[in-house]
Design a protein around this motif. Sequence first.
Motif, PDB file in Angstrom:
ATOM      1  N   ILE A  68      -0.609   3.709   5.228  1.00  6.54           N
ATOM      2  CA  ILE A  68      -1.358   2.716   4.460  1.00  6.54           C
ATOM      3  C   ILE A  68      -0.418   1.594   4.026  1.00  6.54           C
ATOM      4  O   ILE A  68       0.806   1.752   4.008  1.00  6.54           O
ATOM      5  CB  ILE A  68      -2.046   3.355   3.228  1.00  6.54           C
ATOM      6  N   GLY A  69      -0.994   0.455   3.696  1.00  2.52           N
ATOM      7  CA  GLY A  69      -0.170  -0.665   3.251  1.00  2.52           C
ATOM      8  C   GLY A  69      -1.023  -1.861   2.880  1.00  2.52           C
ATOM      9  O   GLY A  69      -2.179  -1.728   2.463  1.00  2.52           O
ATOM     10  N   PHE A  70      -0.456  -3.049   3.107  1.00  3.49           N
ATOM     11  CA  PHE A  70      -1.103  -4.284   2.662  1.00  3.49           C
ATOM     12  C   PHE A  70      -0.794  -5.387   3.662  1.00  3.49           C
ATOM     13  O   PHE A  70       0.048  -5.239   4.552  1.00  3.49           O
ATOM     14  CB  PHE A  70      -0.590  -4.692   1.272  1.00  3.49           C
ATOM     15  N   VAL A  71      -1.481  -6.507   3.497  1.00  2.00           N
ATOM     16  CA  VAL A  71      -1.237  -7.672   4.333  1.00  2.00           C
ATOM     17  C   VAL A  71      -1.232  -8.908   3.441  1.00  2.00           C
ATOM     18  O   VAL A  71      -2.029  -9.009   2.494  1.00  2.00           O
ATOM     19  CB  VAL A  71      -2.294  -7.782   5.448  1.00  2.00           C
ATOM     20  N   VAL A  72      -0.322  -9.834   3.707  1.00  2.00           N
ATOM     21  CA  VAL A  72      -0.247 -11.072   2.936  1.00  2.00           C
ATOM     22  C   VAL A  72      -1.475 -11.927   3.225  1.00  2.00           C
ATOM     23  O   VAL A  72      -1.816 -12.170   4.391  1.00  2.00           O
ATOM     24  CB  VAL A  72       1.029 -11.864   3.285  1.00  2.00           C
ATOM     25  N   GLN A  73      -2.143 -12.382   2.161  1.00  2.59           N
ATOM     26  CA  GLN A  73      -3.270 -13.297   2.323  1.00  2.59           C
ATOM     27  C   GLN A  73      -2.883 -14.732   1.944  1.00  2.59           C
ATOM     28  O   GLN A  73      -3.084 -15.655   2.716  1.00  2.59           O
ATOM     29  CB  GLN A  73      -4.472 -12.820   1.494  1.00  2.59           C
ATOM     30  N   THR A  74      -2.330 -14.900   0.746  1.00  2.00           N
ATOM     31  CA  THR A  74      -1.927 -16.235   0.299  1.00  2.00           C
ATOM     32  C   THR A  74      -0.646 -16.149  -0.531  1.00  2.00           C
ATOM     33  O   THR A  74      -0.289 -15.078  -1.032  1.00  2.00           O
ATOM     34  CB  THR A  74      -3.018 -16.902  -0.569  1.00  2.00           C
ATOM     35  N   ILE A  75       0.004 -17.286  -0.680  1.00  2.00           N
ATOM     36  CA  ILE A  75       1.152 -17.433  -1.578  1.00  2.00           C
ATOM     37  C   ILE A  75       0.802 -18.550  -2.549  1.00  2.00           C
ATOM     38  O   ILE A  75       0.515 -19.683  -2.124  1.00  2.00           O
ATOM     39  CB  ILE A  75       2.432 -17.772  -0.793  1.00  2.00           C
ATOM     40  N   ASP A  76       0.776 -18.254  -3.844  1.00  2.00           N
ATOM     41  CA  ASP A  76       0.297 -19.250  -4.799  1.00  2.00           C
ATOM     42  C   ASP A  76       1.385 -20.275  -5.145  1.00  2.00           C
ATOM     43  O   ASP A  76       2.527 -20.193  -4.671  1.00  2.00           O
ATOM     44  CB  ASP A  76      -0.312 -18.595  -6.043  1.00  2.00           C
ATOM     45  N   ILE A  83      -2.596 -10.382  -1.811  1.00  3.56           N
ATOM     46  CA  ILE A  83      -2.661  -9.451  -0.678  1.00  3.56           C
ATOM     47  C   ILE A  83      -4.059  -8.888  -0.442  1.00  3.56           C
ATOM     48  O   ILE A  83      -4.938  -8.939  -1.308  1.00  3.56           O
ATOM     49  CB  ILE A  83      -1.700  -8.268  -0.907  1.00  3.56           C
ATOM     50  N   GLY A  84      -4.230  -8.332   0.753  1.00  2.00           N
ATOM     51  CA  GLY A  84      -5.351  -7.467   1.068  1.00  2.00           C
ATOM     52  C   GLY A  84      -4.797  -6.103   1.430  1.00  2.00           C
ATOM     53  O   GLY A  84      -3.599  -5.931   1.635  1.00  2.00           O
ATOM     54  N   LYS A  85      -5.669  -5.109   1.510  1.00  2.00           N
ATOM     55  CA  LYS A  85      -5.199  -3.761   1.811  1.00  2.00           C
ATOM     56  C   LYS A  85      -5.399  -3.424   3.279  1.00  2.00           C
ATOM     57  O   LYS A  85      -6.313  -3.923   3.936  1.00  2.00           O
ATOM     58  CB  LYS A  85      -5.896  -2.725   0.932  1.00  2.00           C
ATOM     59  N   VAL A  86      -4.517  -2.575   3.788  1.00  2.00           N
ATOM     60  CA  VAL A  86      -4.627  -2.009   5.125  1.00  2.00           C
ATOM     61  C   VAL A  86      -4.746  -0.502   4.939  1.00  2.00           C
ATOM     62  O   VAL A  86      -3.793   0.164   4.542  1.00  2.00           O
ATOM     63  CB  VAL A  86      -3.399  -2.350   5.990  1.00  2.00           C
ATOM     64  N   GLY A  87      -5.917   0.031   5.189  1.00  2.00           N
ATOM     65  CA  GLY A  87      -6.161   1.429   4.863  1.00  2.00           C
ATOM     66  C   GLY A  87      -6.549   1.565   3.401  1.00  2.00           C
ATOM     67  O   GLY A  87      -7.082   0.642   2.792  1.00  2.00           O
ATOM     68  N   GLY A  88      -6.253   2.727   2.823  1.00  2.00           N
ATOM     69  CA  GLY A  88      -6.729   3.026   1.468  1.00  2.00           C
ATOM     70  C   GLY A  88      -5.648   3.366   0.474  1.00  2.00           C
ATOM     71  O   GLY A  88      -5.591   4.503  -0.010  1.00  2.00           O
ATOM     72  N   PRO A  89      -4.742   2.424   0.141  1.00  2.00           N
ATOM     73  CA  PRO A  89      -3.709   2.730  -0.855  1.00  2.00           C
ATOM     74  C   PRO A  89      -4.324   3.062  -2.209  1.00  2.00           C
ATOM     75  O   PRO A  89      -5.400   2.564  -2.553  1.00  2.00           O
ATOM     76  CB  PRO A  89      -2.882   1.443  -0.922  1.00  2.00           C
ATOM     77  N   ASP A  90      -3.634   3.893  -2.978  1.00  2.00           N
ATOM     78  CA  ASP A  90      -4.099   4.282  -4.308  1.00  2.00           C
ATOM     79  C   ASP A  90      -3.713   3.175  -5.291  1.00  2.00           C
ATOM     80  O   ASP A  90      -2.569   3.083  -5.739  1.00  2.00           O
ATOM     81  CB  ASP A  90      -3.471   5.607  -4.722  1.00  2.00           C
ATOM     82  N   ILE A  91      -4.681   2.336  -5.626  1.00  2.00           N
ATOM     83  CA  ILE A  91      -4.415   1.160  -6.452  1.00  2.00           C
ATOM     84  C   ILE A  91      -3.987   1.559  -7.860  1.00  2.00           C
ATOM     85  O   ILE A  91      -3.289   0.811  -8.540  1.00  2.00           O
ATOM     86  CB  ILE A  91      -5.665   0.253  -6.477  1.00  2.00           C
ATOM     87  N   ARG A  92      -4.350   2.759  -8.292  1.00  2.00           N
ATOM     88  CA  ARG A  92      -4.037   3.186  -9.658  1.00  2.00           C
ATOM     89  C   ARG A  92      -2.541   3.207  -9.942  1.00  2.00           C
ATOM     90  O   ARG A  92      -2.137   3.099 -11.107  1.00  2.00           O
ATOM     91  CB  ARG A  92      -4.609   4.587  -9.910  1.00  2.00           C
ATOM     92  N   VAL A  93      -1.711   3.365  -8.925  1.00  2.00           N
ATOM     93  CA  VAL A  93      -0.274   3.549  -9.161  1.00  2.00           C
ATOM     94  C   VAL A  93       0.568   2.392  -8.631  1.00  2.00           C
ATOM     95  O   VAL A  93       1.784   2.521  -8.509  1.00  2.00           O
ATOM     96  CB  VAL A  93       0.206   4.876  -8.534  1.00  2.00           C
ATOM     97  N   LEU A  94      -0.054   1.261  -8.338  1.00  2.00           N
ATOM     98  CA  LEU A  94       0.684   0.164  -7.731  1.00  2.00           C
ATOM     99  C   LEU A  94       1.496  -0.657  -8.714  1.00  2.00           C
ATOM    100  O   LEU A  94       2.542  -1.213  -8.346  1.00  2.00           O
ATOM    101  CB  LEU A  94      -0.277  -0.756  -6.968  1.00  2.00           C
ATOM    102  N   LEU A  95       1.037  -0.800  -9.953  1.00  2.00           N
ATOM    103  CA  LEU A  95       1.715  -1.680 -10.894  1.00  2.00           C
ATOM    104  C   LEU A  95       3.186  -1.297 -11.038  1.00  2.00           C
ATOM    105  O   LEU A  95       3.525  -0.161 -11.348  1.00  2.00           O
ATOM    106  CB  LEU A  95       1.031  -1.622 -12.258  1.00  2.00           C
ATOM    107  N   GLY A  96       4.066  -2.264 -10.803  1.00  2.00           N
ATOM    108  CA  GLY A  96       5.497  -2.014 -10.905  1.00  2.00           C
ATOM    109  C   GLY A  96       6.118  -1.371  -9.686  1.00  2.00           C
ATOM    110  O   GLY A  96       7.329  -1.140  -9.662  1.00  2.00           O
ATOM    111  N   SER A  97       5.336  -1.075  -8.642  1.00  2.00           N
ATOM    112  CA  SER A  97       5.865  -0.425  -7.442  1.00  2.00           C
ATOM    113  C   SER A  97       6.640  -1.422  -6.580  1.00  2.00           C
ATOM    114  O   SER A  97       6.327  -2.610  -6.515  1.00  2.00           O
ATOM    115  CB  SER A  97       4.734   0.177  -6.608  1.00  2.00           C
ATOM    116  N   GLU A  98       7.643  -0.893  -5.871  1.00  2.00           N
ATOM    117  CA  GLU A  98       8.426  -1.709  -4.950  1.00  2.00           C
ATOM    118  C   GLU A  98       7.759  -1.751  -3.579  1.00  2.00           C
ATOM    119  O   GLU A  98       7.127  -0.779  -3.148  1.00  2.00           O
ATOM    120  CB  GLU A  98       9.829  -1.137  -4.799  1.00  2.00           C
TER     121      GLU A  98
END
Length: 343
Positions: A68-76, A83-98
């Motif tokens: 699972i992972g993500f894809v770049v959508q825009t840079i502000d 970002i958008g998601k690729v597959g089903g990452p667990d969003i609950r634990v993403l904050l602060g993740s590398e």
Amino acid sequence: MDLQKLLFSLSETSCITGAGTATNVVFDTVKRFAPDTFRDPLGNIIAPVKKAKEGRPHILLEAHMDEIGFVVQTIDDDGFVHIGKVGGPDIRVLLGSEVTIFGKEPVYGVFCCRPPHLSSKDDYKKVPELDELAIDIGYTHDKAVEKVSPGDYITLRQAPAELINGLITGKALDNRAGVATVLRCLELCAEKVDCGLTAAFTLSEELGCRGAVTASYTAAPTHAIVVDVSFGYTPDAPKEKCGKIGKGPMIGISPVLSGEVTSVLFEAAKANNIPYQTEVMGGETGTNADSVSISRGGVATGLVSVPLRYMHTAVETIAVSDVENTARLMAAAAEQIGGGKNV
């Protein structure tokens, strides 16, 4: 084969729909057993270990490589990456993740995380939507767009680690644990199985089992054993829907699976004193077994799973002994099918 070393090397590499280095590790390792290994147009790795013979079984051993992972959508305007998601990452634990962004060169970043001092009580009660999150790569907008572009893939960044009691933790063990299982299985049985034998390491499982569709069509097996991971029990999960880590492979039972191949898996476990658990599903399995079983004119398919805790996070956790026992089970079952077991 040093299983823990192999698992670590697979976990610390990356692979989203083929982007990343994990496929190179798999390709180089499996060529030891199948010199004619090749990649198909989707990036699946197909390893013909023993040529199929007319009128004899041809067994496919399958595991997916992608994570699972993500894809770049825009840079502000401030340089933050949305970002958008690729597959089903667990969003609950993403904050602060590398994370690692695979731009023109690897770019490291972290998910933005609001300080607790600026968060309300209500903030703690909800899971943010993915479009509310952004990744900080430390660059201004002008510098960021030199390194990162829309469409670049992103993976979680986490070094694998050894825990106590034979457990390991890391990212992408769903399903690098399955990949390691097939490689170990080949080490155990490649010279012993008396029939056609092919291994397939597939992509896009996290996007709907797409890779397994083409790989199984190309391999054209009569029988298949698919290996994936499944839910490992923790106190906050329903016990009846989980397996226990360290207690052996979970043998799948489902109406979409072959009852005969499933029976061979149970028989092989008992005959070889391999610890096992059961996983009963009332319909589709949610794994590549669903696609493999309906390839071409149909494939008699069985499913085994390695119990895994914390699925789709950067700290997925397994027991190395479960990988070894799953490989032993697959090898024993393949030998039975190849030896003329009526399946």
